[in-house]
Design an enzyme around this catalytic site. Structure first.
Site, mmCIF file in Angstrom:
data_model
loop_
_atom_site.group_PDB
_atom_site.id
_atom_site.type_symbol
_atom_site.label_atom_id
_atom_site.label_comp_id
_atom_site.label_asym_id
_atom_site.label_seq_id
_atom_site.Cartn_x
_atom_site.Cartn_y
_atom_site.Cartn_z
ATOM 1 C CG ASN A 115 4.514 -1.607 4.975
ATOM 2 O OD1 ASN A 115 5.667 -1.902 5.278
ATOM 3 N ND2 ASN A 115 3.563 -2.507 4.999
ATOM 4 C CB CYS A 162 -0.993 -0.013 1.162
ATOM 5 S SG CYS A 162 -0.247 0.039 2.795
ATOM 6 C CB CYS A 208 -3.473 1.922 7.154
ATOM 7 S SG CYS A 208 -3.210 3.440 8.103
ATOM 8 N NE ARG A 209 -4.479 1.448 1.911
ATOM 9 C CZ ARG A 209 -4.312 2.103 0.785
ATOM 10 N NH1 ARG A 209 -5.221 1.987 -0.167
ATOM 11 N NH2 ARG A 209 -3.247 2.852 0.601
ATOM 12 C CB SER A 210 0.236 -3.463 2.906
ATOM 13 O OG SER A 210 1.127 -2.537 3.449
ATOM 14 C CG ASP A 256 -5.333 4.735 3.016
ATOM 15 O OD1 ASP A 256 -5.229 4.380 4.214
ATOM 16 O OD2 ASP A 256 -4.407 5.269 2.376
HETATM 17 P P1 4NP Z 1 -1.659 2.939 4.077
HETATM 18 O O1 4NP Z 1 -2.249 4.325 4.614
HETATM 19 O O2 4NP Z 1 -1.167 3.196 2.673
HETATM 20 O O3 4NP Z 1 -2.844 2.010 4.095
HETATM 21 O O4 4NP Z 1 -0.564 2.517 5.037
HETATM 22 C C1 4NP Z 1 -1.505 5.526 4.614
HETATM 23 C C2 4NP Z 1 -0.554 5.750 5.595
HETATM 24 C C3 4NP Z 1 0.148 6.953 5.618
HETATM 25 C C4 4NP Z 1 -0.115 7.905 4.637
HETATM 26 C C5 4NP Z 1 -1.060 7.671 3.669
HETATM 27 C C6 4NP Z 1 -1.743 6.469 3.645
HETATM 28 N N1 4NP Z 1 0.583 9.147 4.686
HETATM 29 O O5 4NP Z 1 0.196 10.062 3.923
HETATM 30 O O6 4NP Z 1 1.560 9.274 5.427
#
Ligand code: 4NP
Length: 152
Positions: free
Chosen positions: A11, A8, A13-15, A123
């Site tokens: 790395n 994702c 939240c989702r993955s 997300d």
């Molecule tokens: P992820 O979510 O891609 O599911 O881990 C996010 C985590 C951090 C950010 C964006 C999405 N960020 O903008 O830092």
């Protein structure tokens, strides 16, 4: 041994949630998979899963003590058999990063779920709804499990 990488943007939240849930499924079903996760960005490198993802993993009795965000590396495209992005942007970024000849390893998570092939795993960084993300990931676990099992 089949190796699976969930990807994702951050790395955190989702993955990592997908990694944890698939590790649990892998143990229950004795699939013998190697499972990891990574980010397309460098933004959260070194950070543990985000609080909401930690809560879901704790609830599911999944150990995340060794999980820290890392950015995908060129060698990951050689090493892993399946590289699975959570949304269309992840897949687009992965296609751009992939060394030539490795593109066919790249997939969208929901593509195995009938009727939801083009959907994205939401997300929770933006939706703040970790439960919705958990529910969508859960829909794909056994379907991916079948795919991984039939990979030769
Ligand atoms: P992820 O979510 O891609 O599911 O881990 C996010 C985590 C951090 C950010 C964006 C999405 N960020 O903008 O830092």
């Amino acid at each position: 041994m089949t190796k699976v990488l969930f990807v994702c943007l951050g790395n955190i939240c989702r993955s990592p949630m997908a990694e944890g849930l698939m590790k649990k499924y892998n143990e229950e079903q004795r699939l013998g998979l190697v499972i990891d996760s990574a980010a397309t960005s460098r933004w959260e490198v070194g950070n543990p899963p985000y609080a909401g993802t930690q809560e879901i993993l704790k609830r599911e009795n999944i150990d995340f003590s060794g999980m820290y965000a890392r950015q995908i590396q060129p060698k990951d495209f050689e090493e892993f058999d399946w590289i699975i992005g959570m949304d269309h942007q992840n897949v687009k970024d992965l296609m751009r990063l992939a060394p030539s000849g490795t593109e066919e390893k790249i997939h969208l998570y929901m593509e195995v779920v009938p009727g939801k092939e083009e959907q994205e795993v939401p997300d929770p960084w933006y939706t703040d709804n970790f439960e919705e993300t958990y529910q969508m990931l859960s829909e794909g676990l056994s379907l991916w499990g079948e795919k991984f099992g039939s990979y030769s």
